[in-house]
Design a protein around this motif. Structure first.
Motif, PDB file in Angstrom:
ATOM      1  N   UNK A   1       0.775  -1.173  -0.110  1.00 12.44           N
ATOM      2  CA  UNK A   1      -0.114   0.088   0.088  1.00 12.44           C
ATOM      3  C   UNK A   1       0.782   1.204   0.103  1.00 12.44           C
ATOM      4  N   UNK A   2       2.034   1.374   0.459  1.00  8.64           N
ATOM      5  CA  UNK A   2       2.801   2.250   0.449  1.00  8.64           C
ATOM      6  C   UNK A   2       3.587   2.872  -0.722  1.00  8.64           C
ATOM      7  N   UNK A   3       3.264   2.010  -1.856  1.00  9.01           N
ATOM      8  CA  UNK A   3       3.945   1.933  -3.088  1.00  9.01           C
ATOM      9  C   UNK A   3       2.529   3.036  -4.022  1.00  9.01           C
ATOM     10  N   UNK A   4       1.653   2.973  -3.341  1.00  5.73           N
ATOM     11  CA  UNK A   4       0.410   3.801  -4.077  1.00  5.73           C
ATOM     12  C   UNK A   4       0.326   4.952  -4.104  1.00  5.73           C
ATOM     13  N   UNK A   5       0.188   5.808  -5.146  1.00  2.00           N
ATOM     14  CA  UNK A   5      -0.220   7.058  -5.074  1.00  2.00           C
ATOM     15  C   UNK A   5      -1.593   7.136  -5.539  1.00  2.00           C
ATOM     16  N   UNK A   6      -2.520   7.416  -4.648  1.00  4.00           N
ATOM     17  CA  UNK A   6      -4.138   7.210  -4.742  1.00  4.00           C
ATOM     18  C   UNK A   6      -4.459   8.443  -5.539  1.00  4.00           C
ATOM     19  N   UNK A   7      -3.779   9.670  -5.726  1.00  2.00           N
ATOM     20  CA  UNK A   7      -3.900  10.764  -6.629  1.00  2.00           C
ATOM     21  C   UNK A   7      -3.951  10.483  -8.194  1.00  2.00           C
ATOM     22  N   UNK A   8      -3.241   9.419  -8.346  1.00  2.00           N
ATOM     23  CA  UNK A   8      -3.001   9.052  -9.945  1.00  2.00           C
ATOM     24  C   UNK A   8      -4.404   8.279 -10.538  1.00  2.00           C
ATOM     25  N   UNK A   9      -5.263   7.694  -9.532  1.00  2.00           N
ATOM     26  CA  UNK A   9      -6.218   6.926  -9.772  1.00  2.00           C
ATOM     27  C   UNK A   9      -7.503   7.576  -9.949  1.00  2.00           C
ATOM     28  N   UNK A  10      -8.495   7.122 -11.047  1.00  2.00           N
ATOM     29  CA  UNK A  10      -9.863   7.752 -10.871  1.00  2.00           C
ATOM     30  C   UNK A  10     -10.654   6.473 -11.632  1.00  2.00           C
ATOM     31  N   UNK A  11     -11.759   6.844 -11.836  1.00  2.00           N
ATOM     32  CA  UNK A  11     -12.888   5.829 -12.371  1.00  2.00           C
ATOM     33  C   UNK A  11     -12.435   5.372 -13.712  1.00  2.00           C
ATOM     34  N   UNK A  12     -11.618   6.184 -14.558  1.00  2.00           N
ATOM     35  CA  UNK A  12     -11.220   5.530 -15.981  1.00  2.00           C
ATOM     36  C   UNK A  12      -9.825   4.804 -15.829  1.00  2.00           C
TER      37      UNK A  12
END
Length: 365
Positions: free
Chosen positions: A311-322
Motif C-alpha cells: 500500500x505504501x507504493x500506491x499514489x492514490x491521486x493518480x487513480x480515477x474511475x477511468x
C-alpha cells in the motif's frame, strides 16, 4: 371384339350407377360430413417415436368403445387444464373436441391416421406439461439442468402413454405425473378457489404450480430451492425437507436472477473478489480520501499478476474511475462480506450463495 369389351365395360359401370340410383331412391341417405384433419404438430419427433414403438398402429381410433372412452378421457383432462395452471388451447383442443362428439361422423382412413397423430401430439404435450411444468423459460433466466433430462423425460412420457391403453389407465398415468407433496396440493386448491374471481392471483399461482412441477420432476437426491419472493431457502433430500432458513436476496434495483444450476464448489473462509463496479463507484473514492480504510476494511490491492501490492507504493491521486489497473479483494475471516462459507454455482450470472458478516440483514422484512 374391342367394341364388345368396351360396351360391356360401359354397361357394367352404367348398371352399377343405375342400381345405386335405384337403391338410393328407395333408401335415401342423409348427407355424410367428412372431417378433415390439418394441424401442425408441436413435437413431430416425439410423435414419430411414439408410433415407431407402437409399430405404426392407431392408438386412439381402434375399433370398439374403449377407444372412444380413451379419447374422451384425454379431452376431459385437457378440459381441466386451468386447474394445472395450463391453457387448453395449447393441446389441439378444437380437434380433440370434434372427434369426441357422438359417433355420427364418417372419417376417411387417411383422416383417422392424421387424427390419431394429432391426439398423440396433444397427449404428449399435455402430459409433459403436467409432469415438468409449462413455459418454464418464461420464468427462468438460465437453466443448466433441464437439457440433461430431456431424453429421459420424453422416454418416460412415451412409455407411460403407450401403457395407457384405456381411459382408466390414462387417468392413473396423469395422476402419477403430479407431485404428491402438500405444497402442490395447496397450490391446486388455491387455483380452484381463484378461478373466475382473481385473475391477478391466478397469474402468480400459475407460475408457482408450474415451477413446483418442474423442480419436482427431476427427482434429485439433494437440492436447494431459493424462493426469491419469500426470501427463504429450503434444502431437500429425496423430496423430504431437511432445512429451511431465511436468505437475503437482491434489491428491486439489483434483482436476483432466476436460474437453475449446479453447486460445483464449496469454499471455507473465502476471499471476496470485489466486483469492478463496486470497486470504481464505492471503494476507490473512499480509498482516495481515506487510504487507511484499505486496511481497516481488511482489503487487499491485487496487481494483474495476482500479487498483493504494498500500500505504501500506491499514489492514490493518480487513480480515477477511468484508470485503476488493480483488482480489490477482501481477506478471509469473520469480517469478510461472504462470511465463512461460499457455495459456487455454475450459473452465467456470477451469482453464488454465501454466509455474511452482517447478521442484522436477516432481521429486515
Amino acid at each position: 371384339m374391342k367394341a364388345i369389351e368396351k360396351f360391356t365395360i360401359n354397361f357394367f359401370f352404367f348398371f352399377i350407377i343405375a342400381c345405386e340410383i335405384a337403391w338410393r331412391t328407395k333408401h335415401p341417405i342423409h348427407p355424410i360430413p367428412i372431417t378433415m384433419v390439418v394441424a401442425p404438430l408441436d413435437d413431430s419427433m416425439a410423435v414419430n417415436a411414439f408410433y415407431a414403438r407402437n409399430l405404426q398402429k392407431l392408438f386412439w381410433f381402434l375399433p370398439g368403445s374403449g377407444s372412444s372412452q380413451l379419447r374422451r378421457a384425454l379431452k376431459q383432462s385437457i378440459d381441466s387444464s386451468i386447474y394445472f395452471g395450463l391453457t387448453k388451447e395449447n393441446y389441439h383442443y378444437d380437434i380433440v373436441s370434434k372427434f369426441c362428439e357422438p359417433a355420427n361422423t364418417y372419417y376417411k382412413d387417411s383422416n383417422l391416421t392424421n387424427a390419431d397423430r394429432v391426439f398423440t401430439d396433444a397427449a404428449i404435450k399435455f402430459c409433459s406439461d403436467v409432469y415438468k411444468g409449462a413455459n418454464i423459460s418464461k420464468w427462468i433466466n438460465s437453466d443448466e439442468i433441464s437439457n440433461k433430462y430431456q431424453d429421459k423425460d420424453i422416454d418416460f412420457i412415451l412409455s407411460g402413454l403407450l401403457q395407457s391403453s384405456d381411459a382408466t389407465k390414462y387417468k392413473e398415468f396423469v395422476s402419477r405425473l403430479q407431485p404428491k407433496d402438500i405444497d402442490y396440493r395447496v397450490l391446486r386448491s388455491l387455483i380452484a378457489d381463484s378461478i373466475g374471481s382473481d385473475s391477478k392471483n391466478i397469474k402468480g399461482l400459475t407460475a408457482s404450480i408450474n415451477l413446483t412441477r418442474w423442480i419436482n420432476h427431476f427427482r434429485l437426491n439433494k437440492y436447494v430451492v431459493v424462493n426469491i419472493g419469500s426470501a427463504t431457502l429450503r434444502y431437500y433430500e429425496n423430496d423430504s425437507l431437511k432445512l429451511k432458513m431465511k436468505v437475503v436476496v437482491g434489491k428491486p434495483s439489483t434483482r436476483t436472477p432466476r436460474f437453475a444450476a449446479y453447486c460445483n464448489e464449496i469454499i471455507l473462509y473465502p476471499y471476496w473478489n470485489v466486483p469492478r463496479k463496486i470497486v470504481l463507484n464505492e471503494l476507490l473514492p473512499t480509498f482516495k480520501s481515506l487510504p487507511n480504510s484499505v486496511e481497516s476494511m481488511n482489503m487487499q490491492i491485487i496487481d494483474r499478476y495476482g500479487r498483493i501490492v504494498d500500500l505504501d507504493t500506491l499514489n492514490w491521486r493518480l487513480y480515477n474511475h477511468n484508470f485503476f489497473p488493480y483488482e480489490v479483494r477482501q481477506s478471509t475471516g469473520c469480517d469478510n462480506a461472504l462470511g465463512v462459507i461460499k457455495f459456487n454455482l455454475t450459473s452465467p450470472f456470477d451469482v453464488y450463495m454465501h454466509d455474511t458478516n452482517l447478521k442484522s440483514a436477516f432481521k429486515s422484512e
